[in-house]
Scaffold this motif. Sequence first.
Motif, PDB file in Angstrom:
ATOM      1  N   ARG A   1       8.838   1.206   5.749  1.00 31.54           N
ATOM      2  CA  ARG A   1       9.731   0.663   6.779  1.00 31.54           C
ATOM      3  C   ARG A   1       9.089   0.625   8.161  1.00 31.54           C
ATOM      4  O   ARG A   1       9.410  -0.239   8.980  1.00 31.54           O
ATOM      5  CB  ARG A   1      11.001   1.534   6.854  1.00 31.54           C
ATOM      6  N   TRP A   2       8.196   1.556   8.414  1.00 31.31           N
ATOM      7  CA  TRP A   2       7.634   1.713   9.759  1.00 31.31           C
ATOM      8  C   TRP A   2       6.254   1.063   9.815  1.00 31.31           C
ATOM      9  O   TRP A   2       5.376   1.366   9.019  1.00 31.31           O
ATOM     10  CB  TRP A   2       7.534   3.206  10.094  1.00 31.31           C
ATOM     11  N   LYS A   3       6.070   0.172  10.762  1.00 33.84           N
ATOM     12  CA  LYS A   3       4.782  -0.480  10.968  1.00 33.84           C
ATOM     13  C   LYS A   3       4.340  -0.239  12.412  1.00 33.84           C
ATOM     14  O   LYS A   3       4.551  -1.082  13.284  1.00 33.84           O
ATOM     15  CB  LYS A   3       4.877  -1.979  10.694  1.00 33.84           C
ATOM     16  N   PRO A   4       3.764   0.914  12.689  1.00 31.20           N
ATOM     17  CA  PRO A   4       3.381   1.218  14.074  1.00 31.20           C
ATOM     18  C   PRO A   4       2.348   0.226  14.588  1.00 31.20           C
ATOM     19  O   PRO A   4       1.410  -0.146  13.883  1.00 31.20           O
ATOM     20  CB  PRO A   4       2.797   2.634  13.983  1.00 31.20           C
ATOM     21  N   ARG A   5       2.529  -0.191  15.843  1.00 32.77           N
ATOM     22  CA  ARG A   5       1.613  -1.182  16.423  1.00 32.77           C
ATOM     23  C   ARG A   5       0.224  -0.587  16.605  1.00 32.77           C
ATOM     24  O   ARG A   5      -0.777  -1.212  16.272  1.00 32.77           O
ATOM     25  CB  ARG A   5       2.172  -1.680  17.761  1.00 32.77           C
ATOM     26  N   ARG A   6       0.131   0.626  17.153  1.00 31.45           N
ATOM     27  CA  ARG A   6      -1.157   1.307  17.291  1.00 31.45           C
ATOM     28  C   ARG A   6      -1.361   2.194  16.065  1.00 31.45           C
ATOM     29  O   ARG A   6      -1.189   3.408  16.096  1.00 31.45           O
ATOM     30  CB  ARG A   6      -1.191   2.116  18.580  1.00 31.45           C
ATOM     31  N   MET A   7      -1.789   1.554  15.003  1.00 31.97           N
ATOM     32  CA  MET A   7      -1.784   2.225  13.703  1.00 31.97           C
ATOM     33  C   MET A   7      -2.815   3.344  13.613  1.00 31.97           C
ATOM     34  O   MET A   7      -2.543   4.396  13.012  1.00 31.97           O
ATOM     35  CB  MET A   7      -2.012   1.191  12.592  1.00 31.97           C
ATOM     36  N   LEU A   8      -3.995   3.164  14.210  1.00 31.45           N
ATOM     37  CA  LEU A   8      -4.996   4.232  14.146  1.00 31.45           C
ATOM     38  C   LEU A   8      -4.582   5.441  14.976  1.00 31.45           C
ATOM     39  O   LEU A   8      -4.821   6.585  14.587  1.00 31.45           O
ATOM     40  CB  LEU A   8      -6.351   3.723  14.626  1.00 31.45           C
ATOM     41  N   LEU A   9      -3.975   5.210  16.128  1.00 32.52           N
ATOM     42  CA  LEU A   9      -3.508   6.321  16.958  1.00 32.52           C
ATOM     43  C   LEU A   9      -2.441   7.113  16.220  1.00 32.52           C
ATOM     44  O   LEU A   9      -2.505   8.348  16.151  1.00 32.52           O
ATOM     45  CB  LEU A   9      -2.955   5.785  18.278  1.00 32.52           C
ATOM     46  N   VAL A  10      -1.477   6.417  15.660  1.00 31.89           N
ATOM     47  CA  VAL A  10      -0.411   7.091  14.927  1.00 31.89           C
ATOM     48  C   VAL A  10      -0.983   7.833  13.722  1.00 31.89           C
ATOM     49  O   VAL A  10      -0.616   8.975  13.442  1.00 31.89           O
ATOM     50  CB  VAL A  10       0.654   6.068  14.488  1.00 31.89           C
TER      51      VAL A  10
ATOM     52  N   PHE B   1       0.829  -1.197   0.000  1.00 36.86           N
ATOM     53  CA  PHE B   1       0.000   0.000   0.000  1.00 36.86           C
ATOM     54  C   PHE B   1       0.865   1.250   0.000  1.00 36.86           C
ATOM     55  O   PHE B   1       0.585   2.226  -0.702  1.00 36.86           O
ATOM     56  CB  PHE B   1      -0.925   0.021   1.220  1.00 36.86           C
ATOM     57  N   ALA B   2       1.925   1.241   0.801  1.00 37.29           N
ATOM     58  CA  ALA B   2       2.814   2.404   0.873  1.00 37.29           C
ATOM     59  C   ALA B   2       3.505   2.639  -0.468  1.00 37.29           C
ATOM     60  O   ALA B   2       3.636   3.784  -0.923  1.00 37.29           O
ATOM     61  CB  ALA B   2       3.844   2.205   1.982  1.00 37.29           C
TER      62      ALA B   2
ATOM     63  N   SER C   1       2.729  18.683   5.464  1.00 39.85           N
ATOM     64  CA  SER C   1       1.355  18.190   5.420  1.00 39.85           C
ATOM     65  C   SER C   1       1.259  16.909   4.612  1.00 39.85           C
ATOM     66  O   SER C   1       0.522  15.982   4.971  1.00 39.85           O
ATOM     67  CB  SER C   1       0.449  19.272   4.820  1.00 39.85           C
ATOM     68  N   GLY C   2       2.017  16.827   3.526  1.00 41.33           N
ATOM     69  CA  GLY C   2       2.020  15.614   2.707  1.00 41.33           C
ATOM     70  C   GLY C   2       2.571  14.414   3.450  1.00 41.33           C
ATOM     71  O   GLY C   2       2.027  13.303   3.360  1.00 41.33           O
ATOM     72  N   VAL C   3       3.650  14.600   4.191  1.00 42.89           N
ATOM     73  CA  VAL C   3       4.202  13.504   5.000  1.00 42.89           C
ATOM     74  C   VAL C   3       3.164  13.023   6.004  1.00 42.89           C
ATOM     75  O   VAL C   3       2.929  11.814   6.173  1.00 42.89           O
ATOM     76  CB  VAL C   3       5.489  13.957   5.723  1.00 42.89           C
ATOM     77  N   ALA C   4       2.524  13.976   6.681  1.00 41.70           N
ATOM     78  CA  ALA C   4       1.536  13.628   7.702  1.00 41.70           C
ATOM     79  C   ALA C   4       0.347  12.887   7.110  1.00 41.70           C
ATOM     80  O   ALA C   4      -0.141  11.898   7.674  1.00 41.70           O
ATOM     81  CB  ALA C   4       1.072  14.901   8.411  1.00 41.70           C
ATOM     82  N   MET C   5      -0.138  13.357   5.958  1.00 39.27           N
ATOM     83  CA  MET C   5      -1.277  12.699   5.327  1.00 39.27           C
ATOM     84  C   MET C   5      -0.942  11.268   4.941  1.00 39.27           C
ATOM     85  O   MET C   5      -1.781  10.364   5.040  1.00 39.27           O
ATOM     86  CB  MET C   5      -1.719  13.480   4.093  1.00 39.27           C
ATOM     87  N   GLU C   6       0.272  11.035   4.530  1.00 37.87           N
ATOM     88  CA  GLU C   6       0.648   9.680   4.128  1.00 37.87           C
ATOM     89  C   GLU C   6       0.741   8.740   5.324  1.00 37.87           C
ATOM     90  O   GLU C   6       0.405   7.564   5.222  1.00 37.87           O
ATOM     91  CB  GLU C   6       1.981   9.735   3.383  1.00 37.87           C
ATOM     92  N   ILE C   7       1.184   9.246   6.459  1.00 36.98           N
ATOM     93  CA  ILE C   7       1.185   8.428   7.672  1.00 36.98           C
ATOM     94  C   ILE C   7      -0.228   7.993   8.008  1.00 36.98           C
ATOM     95  O   ILE C   7      -0.497   6.829   8.326  1.00 36.98           O
ATOM     96  CB  ILE C   7       1.826   9.203   8.845  1.00 36.98           C
ATOM     97  N   PHE C   8      -1.169   8.942   7.918  1.00 35.41           N
ATOM     98  CA  PHE C   8      -2.557   8.567   8.142  1.00 35.41           C
ATOM     99  C   PHE C   8      -3.062   7.604   7.069  1.00 35.41           C
ATOM    100  O   PHE C   8      -3.715   6.604   7.360  1.00 35.41           O
ATOM    101  CB  PHE C   8      -3.472   9.790   8.170  1.00 35.41           C
TER     102      PHE C   8
END
Length: 449
Positions: free
Chosen positions: A284-293, A149-150, A324-331
């Motif tokens: 590379r990053w797979k946060p465990r609490r994905m919705l919170l992150v 997906f990423a 803003s683009g970096v942040a949107m992609e994390i979400f």
Amino acid sequence: MTRPAAAPRRTRPEWAGRNYVLLTAATIVTSLGANGALIATTWAVFESGGDAGDVGMVAMARFLPLVLFLLIGGAVADRIPRHRVMVAANALNFVSQAVFAVLVLSGTAELWQMMVLTGLCGTGQAFFNPAAEAMLMSSVTGEQASRAFAFYRMAMHGAGIGGAALGGALVAFVGPGWVLAVDAAAFAVAGSLRAFLDVSGIPDRKPGGGLFSDLREGWQEFVGRPWLWSIVAQFSVVVALIGAVEAVYGPLVARDELGGARPWGIALAGYGVGTVAGAVLMTRWKPRRMLLVGTLGVFPIALPSAALAVPLHAVGLTLVMFVSGVAMEIFGVSWMTTMHQEIPEEKLSRVSAYDWFGSTALLPLSTALAGPAENAFGRTASLWGAAALMTLVTALVLLVPDVRNMTRRPHGEPTAGGGPALDGVPAPGRVSGAEPASADAEGSLRGNG
């Protein structure tokens, strides 16, 4: 002595199957065209003598049919082969954008014509988005789904960088009509690629009790998940404000304060660079609490509104758009992974349609009211208000326990719909989807900010 035959060398990752490659290639094409077309549409209105209110009306004309037909589009995509829905929608978008380009190039485009044509484009998008989300996620299984997906989003936004920068430059040098013509050609090419998608491996769906029965089942799935409806409610406000800022206020600030279309195109390209950087991070990053992150990543999305309110110089605005683009992609990647993990495949398009419907429901209103709001409160106050409201609703959604506590399931643990999960996503047969969280550049405001 006979040597054993050498194993065939793989030219692409294991998770990049035929459908995934076709979907990614088609989205790259449409991203190149659509990002430029967004700028071209605004300047076409300006060149016809329109003002901020007219820009808002044209934007509303696109978003209104999107809202009206999304639920029907989701139900249809769960009943007939999804790739046929996607190709038909691309064909409609091709025709509408081609006619729009001819009118603009001939200098005869009137406001009502632009509204009708963008309305047809929005109708195509309403049927395309739920089918596309499900089709993409149906193309990915296994432990590397979140990475797939990423990478998909990285390819989409990478193309968007070139599309926005090139579109802004072309609008300035050759006019908006040619940019709209390129967008029409992109839809034709993308539709041709999507016609070759293979749906033979997707399980047949059981016959339902009718369209309204399907919609009712999707609604029950939607309202039974607090994390889902709360974030959709949050984005109904966030997306509405983003739509007003990017479709109306951003181009106006660029015209009045920054020097025209080109700086705005560069700023949008900066956002695209940020999304690519965010996608690289999420491979590379797979946060465990994905919705919170993911939800924490929504806060910086309010920054462009604040930057336009100041307004910052073009360089500063571009840097803010990058963040803003970096942040949107994390979400975005976190949201896709959550949907992939939690929603049964056979209900995916319907649930996705409710997601889209809720997230875009206020867009027609916000874009139509952007001009009157500027007249009533001033452009600066309207932009600061948008930034404050985005921040508030994002803080409120953190009060939902599931948003804070939902975790990525380990390999083999059962999912909500039954069956083993693989690295936080379901085994083959369970999918969920999006041409990112929203879809490709043809329409995902949540995916593309």
